[in-house]
Write a protein that holds these residues in place. Structure first.
Motif, PDB file in Angstrom:
ATOM      1  N   ARG A 148      15.944   7.364  51.975  1.00 24.94           N
ATOM      2  CA  ARG A 148      16.901   7.986  53.058  1.00 24.94           C
ATOM      3  C   ARG A 148      18.035   9.100  52.448  1.00 24.94           C
ATOM      4  NH1 ARG A 148      19.004   6.339  57.457  1.00 24.94           N
ATOM      5  NH2 ARG A 148      17.932   4.333  57.043  1.00 24.94           N
ATOM      6  N   ARG A 149      18.318   9.062  51.132  1.00 26.08           N
ATOM      7  CA  ARG A 149      19.033  10.233  50.686  1.00 26.08           C
ATOM      8  C   ARG A 149      18.121  11.518  50.594  1.00 26.08           C
ATOM      9  NH1 ARG A 149      23.120  12.545  50.743  1.00 26.08           N
ATOM     10  NH2 ARG A 149      24.094  13.506  48.750  1.00 26.08           N
ATOM     11  N   MET A 150      17.256  11.357  50.140  1.00 29.21           N
ATOM     12  CA  MET A 150      16.206  12.421  49.916  1.00 29.21           C
ATOM     13  C   MET A 150      16.036  13.295  51.334  1.00 29.21           C
ATOM     14  SD  MET A 150      15.220  14.837  47.878  1.00 29.21           S
ATOM     15  CE  MET A 150      16.045  14.206  46.676  1.00 29.21           C
ATOM     16  N   PHE A 155      16.778  17.294  55.458  1.00 26.49           N
ATOM     17  CA  PHE A 155      17.350  17.733  56.892  1.00 26.49           C
ATOM     18  C   PHE A 155      18.591  18.346  56.900  1.00 26.49           C
ATOM     19  CE2 PHE A 155      18.996  16.649  61.259  1.00 26.49           C
ATOM     20  CZ  PHE A 155      17.867  16.935  62.024  1.00 26.49           C
ATOM     21  N   THR A 156      19.573  18.290  56.000  1.00 23.59           N
ATOM     22  CA  THR A 156      21.077  18.807  56.175  1.00 23.59           C
ATOM     23  C   THR A 156      20.893  20.082  55.005  1.00 23.59           C
ATOM     24  OG1 THR A 156      21.731  17.479  54.534  1.00 23.59           O
ATOM     25  CG2 THR A 156      22.081  16.672  56.946  1.00 23.59           C
ATOM     26  N   LYS A 157      21.322  19.831  53.852  1.00 19.23           N
ATOM     27  CA  LYS A 157      21.641  20.829  53.013  1.00 19.23           C
ATOM     28  C   LYS A 157      20.625  21.787  52.746  1.00 19.23           C
ATOM     29  CE  LYS A 157      24.770  20.490  49.017  1.00 19.23           C
ATOM     30  NZ  LYS A 157      24.116  21.340  47.697  1.00 19.23           N
ATOM     31  N   PHE A 158      19.338  21.179  52.546  1.00 25.21           N
ATOM     32  CA  PHE A 158      18.420  22.317  51.975  1.00 25.21           C
ATOM     33  C   PHE A 158      17.604  23.006  53.207  1.00 25.21           C
ATOM     34  CE2 PHE A 158      16.890  18.893  48.930  1.00 25.21           C
ATOM     35  CZ  PHE A 158      18.139  18.832  47.892  1.00 25.21           C
ATOM     36  N   ASN A 213       6.484  25.021  53.300  1.00 24.84           N
ATOM     37  CA  ASN A 213       5.134  24.670  53.146  1.00 24.84           C
ATOM     38  C   ASN A 213       4.860  23.280  53.393  1.00 24.84           C
ATOM     39  OD1 ASN A 213       6.306  22.933  51.223  1.00 24.84           O
ATOM     40  ND2 ASN A 213       6.173  24.305  49.628  1.00 24.84           N
ATOM     41  N   ASP A 214       3.622  22.830  53.608  1.00 30.10           N
ATOM     42  CA  ASP A 214       3.170  21.507  53.770  1.00 30.10           C
ATOM     43  C   ASP A 214       3.964  20.523  53.380  1.00 30.10           C
ATOM     44  OD1 ASP A 214       1.424  22.821  55.367  1.00 30.10           O
ATOM     45  OD2 ASP A 214      -0.496  22.687  53.889  1.00 30.10           O
ATOM     46  N   SER A 215       4.304  20.572  52.169  1.00 33.11           N
ATOM     47  CA  SER A 215       4.886  19.193  51.507  1.00 33.11           C
ATOM     48  C   SER A 215       6.247  19.163  52.240  1.00 33.11           C
ATOM     49  CB  SER A 215       4.870  19.221  50.197  1.00 33.11           C
ATOM     50  OG  SER A 215       5.126  20.465  49.376  1.00 33.11           O
ATOM     51  N   ALA A 216       6.913  20.449  52.244  1.00 34.67           N
ATOM     52  CA  ALA A 216       8.352  20.313  52.811  1.00 34.67           C
ATOM     53  C   ALA A 216       8.471  19.939  54.363  1.00 34.67           C
ATOM     54  CB  ALA A 216       9.164  21.759  52.715  1.00 34.67           C
ATOM     55  N   VAL A 217       7.636  20.367  55.291  1.00 36.46           N
ATOM     56  CA  VAL A 217       7.418  20.071  56.465  1.00 36.46           C
ATOM     57  C   VAL A 217       6.914  18.472  56.406  1.00 36.46           C
ATOM     58  CG1 VAL A 217       5.842  19.904  58.362  1.00 36.46           C
ATOM     59  CG2 VAL A 217       6.167  21.980  57.280  1.00 36.46           C
ATOM     60  N   GLY A 218       6.191  17.883  55.643  1.00 31.72           N
ATOM     61  CA  GLY A 218       5.875  16.439  55.408  1.00 31.72           C
ATOM     62  C   GLY A 218       7.045  15.705  55.254  1.00 31.72           C
ATOM     63  N   ARG A 219       7.966  15.930  54.254  1.00 25.59           N
ATOM     64  CA  ARG A 219       9.036  15.198  53.949  1.00 25.59           C
ATOM     65  C   ARG A 219      10.086  15.195  55.278  1.00 25.59           C
ATOM     66  NH1 ARG A 219       8.455  18.038  48.955  1.00 25.59           N
ATOM     67  NH2 ARG A 219       9.926  19.730  49.506  1.00 25.59           N
ATOM     68  N   LYS A 225      10.276   9.981  60.910  1.00 24.04           N
ATOM     69  CA  LYS A 225       9.696   8.822  61.069  1.00 24.04           C
ATOM     70  C   LYS A 225      10.828   7.653  60.699  1.00 24.04           C
ATOM     71  CE  LYS A 225       5.581   6.285  59.356  1.00 24.04           C
ATOM     72  NZ  LYS A 225       6.167   5.143  58.263  1.00 24.04           N
ATOM     73  N   LEU A 226      11.361   7.774  59.502  1.00 25.07           N
ATOM     74  CA  LEU A 226      12.292   6.714  59.113  1.00 25.07           C
ATOM     75  C   LEU A 226      13.415   6.473  59.862  1.00 25.07           C
ATOM     76  CD1 LEU A 226      13.302   5.127  56.504  1.00 25.07           C
ATOM     77  CD2 LEU A 226      14.928   7.147  55.869  1.00 25.07           C
ATOM     78  N   ILE A 227      14.018   7.494  60.412  1.00 22.79           N
ATOM     79  CA  ILE A 227      15.319   7.381  61.300  1.00 22.79           C
ATOM     80  C   ILE A 227      14.826   6.748  62.718  1.00 22.79           C
ATOM     81  CG2 ILE A 227      17.010   8.899  60.212  1.00 22.79           C
ATOM     82  CD1 ILE A 227      16.262  11.000  62.254  1.00 22.79           C
TER      83      ILE A 227
END
Lengths: 232, 119
Positions: A148-150, A155-158, A213-219, A225-227
């Motif tokens: 969740r934290r990541m 979603f916010t800071k980065f 990039n794909d992995s940033a989109v995936g995160r 999904k989580l929320i």
């Protein structure tokens, strides 16, 4: 005799695939009920220019089959609750005030509701509209988990998604659709593809292409999904 | 000034003034559609999203602040985003949504907002 009756019921009940004739009828019906606000065919965006966005009265539906979860679509059409806090064109729904721009609720209309049978008919038709299978096919996304934290930090800071979107009731920006319900509403491939390149879906979207990039989109998709899986 | 130079000057004016006005209108439309959600419907930095943001968007009506930036700096901030000029990620990059011509029209409109619109 009994069997014949059953077959007749099956046919009229639409348990079999809708016939081309029935689809065309549904297309006409939707065009007249919904076409004044929603694009059911791709608009000629370059010819219309960016001002198309000012006159738009509802989100485009011409790629509905690439976007929505079928079950969600059918039930939302019967009980349409607000998704975009500031409507489809936020600049037209806000007024300046001493506390900055605020939403003027008088500009936001209730969405027409359909009965169960109409909703099924509309959803069946809309889910066939899939002009962007190629965008989905080009998307590399395998739904997974994220702490969740990541997820929140992404979603916010980065990435600043929270400037325009809420990731929980009462949190976040107001110009974009609420995203704590995105996972229930939208197909995972659409979510990832839209985050990667929103203008490929809607050339006049108010959402900037962040260049991820794909992995940033995936995160980010995994955070939705989580929320989304714990949303009310 | 001879006759043909005067004619040329007036031709240039007639040709370019409407083009400039058109550019300004295009910039204003783009600004309303894409920028006011954060920068505010009046351009004062108080958009509807601001309560959710940790950094205040630039007030494009602030002559002092805006005069400290060249057109090229404004162009880069809009095209490549806040990060590209060591500012907040909350100012997004618009190169994936808008053409260079669109962004030039936006720069032109911001100049109008800050310094030609009388406050």
């Amino acid at each position: 005799m009994r069997l014949k009756l059953l077959a007749g019921l099956l046919l009229t009940g639409g348990l079999l695939q809708p016939s081309p004739g029935a689809l065309a009828d549904t297309g006409q019906w939707l065009q007249s009920e919904c076409g004044s606000c929603h694009a059911l065919e791709k608009p000629d965006y370059p010819a219309l220019g960016h001002v198309e966005r000012v006159t738009r009265k509802g989100p485009p539906l011409h790629f509905a089959g690439n976007k929505f979860q079928a079950g969600w679509l059918e039930s939302w059409l019967q009980d349409p609750v607000r998704i975009r806090p500031a409507g489809v064109f936020p600049p037209g729904a806000v007024v300046p005030s001493d506390e900055g721009d605020v939403i003027d609720p008088a500009t936001l209309e209730e969405h027409p509701a359909l009965d169960a049978k109409q909703a099924k008919r509309a959803a069946d038709y809309l889910m066939v509209l899939r002009p962007h299978d190629e965008l989905i096919a080009a998307t590399i996304y395998e739904p997974g988990s994220i702490a969740r934290r990541m997820g929140e930090l992404n979603f916010t800071k980065f990435n600043g998604c929270d400037a325009c979107h809420s990731d929980g009731p009462g949190y976040g920006g107001l110009s974009g659709p609420e995203l704590y319900t995105a996972w229930q509403r939208l197909q995972p491939g659409f979510i990832a593809s839209f985050i990667a390149d929103p203008a490929a879906w809607d050339p006049h979207t108010l959402m900037p292409k962040a260049g991820l990039n794909d992995s940033a989109v995936g995160r980010l998709a995994n955070y939705l999904k989580l929320i989304g899986e714990e949303a009310p | 000034m001879n006759y043909s130079a005067t004619l040329l000057a007036s031709l240039l004016l007639a040709g370019s003034l409407p083009a400039l006005a058109e550019d300004l209108e295009h910039g204003e439309n783009l600004y309303t559609i894409y920028c006011t959600q954060c920068h505010g419907v009046t351009g004062n930095g108080d958009g509807v999203n601001v309560p959710a943001m940790s950094v205040q968007p630039r007030n494009h009506r602030d002559q002092g602040e805006m005069s400290a930036r060249t057109d090229a700096e404004l162009f880069k901030a809009v095209k490549e985003g806040g990060k590209s000029i060591n500012k907040s990620v909350l100012m997004p990059p618009w190169s994936g949504n808008l053409s260079d011509d669109d962004i030039h029209a936006l720069v032109r409109y911001m100049r109008h907002l800050c310094c030609e619109s009388g406050g």
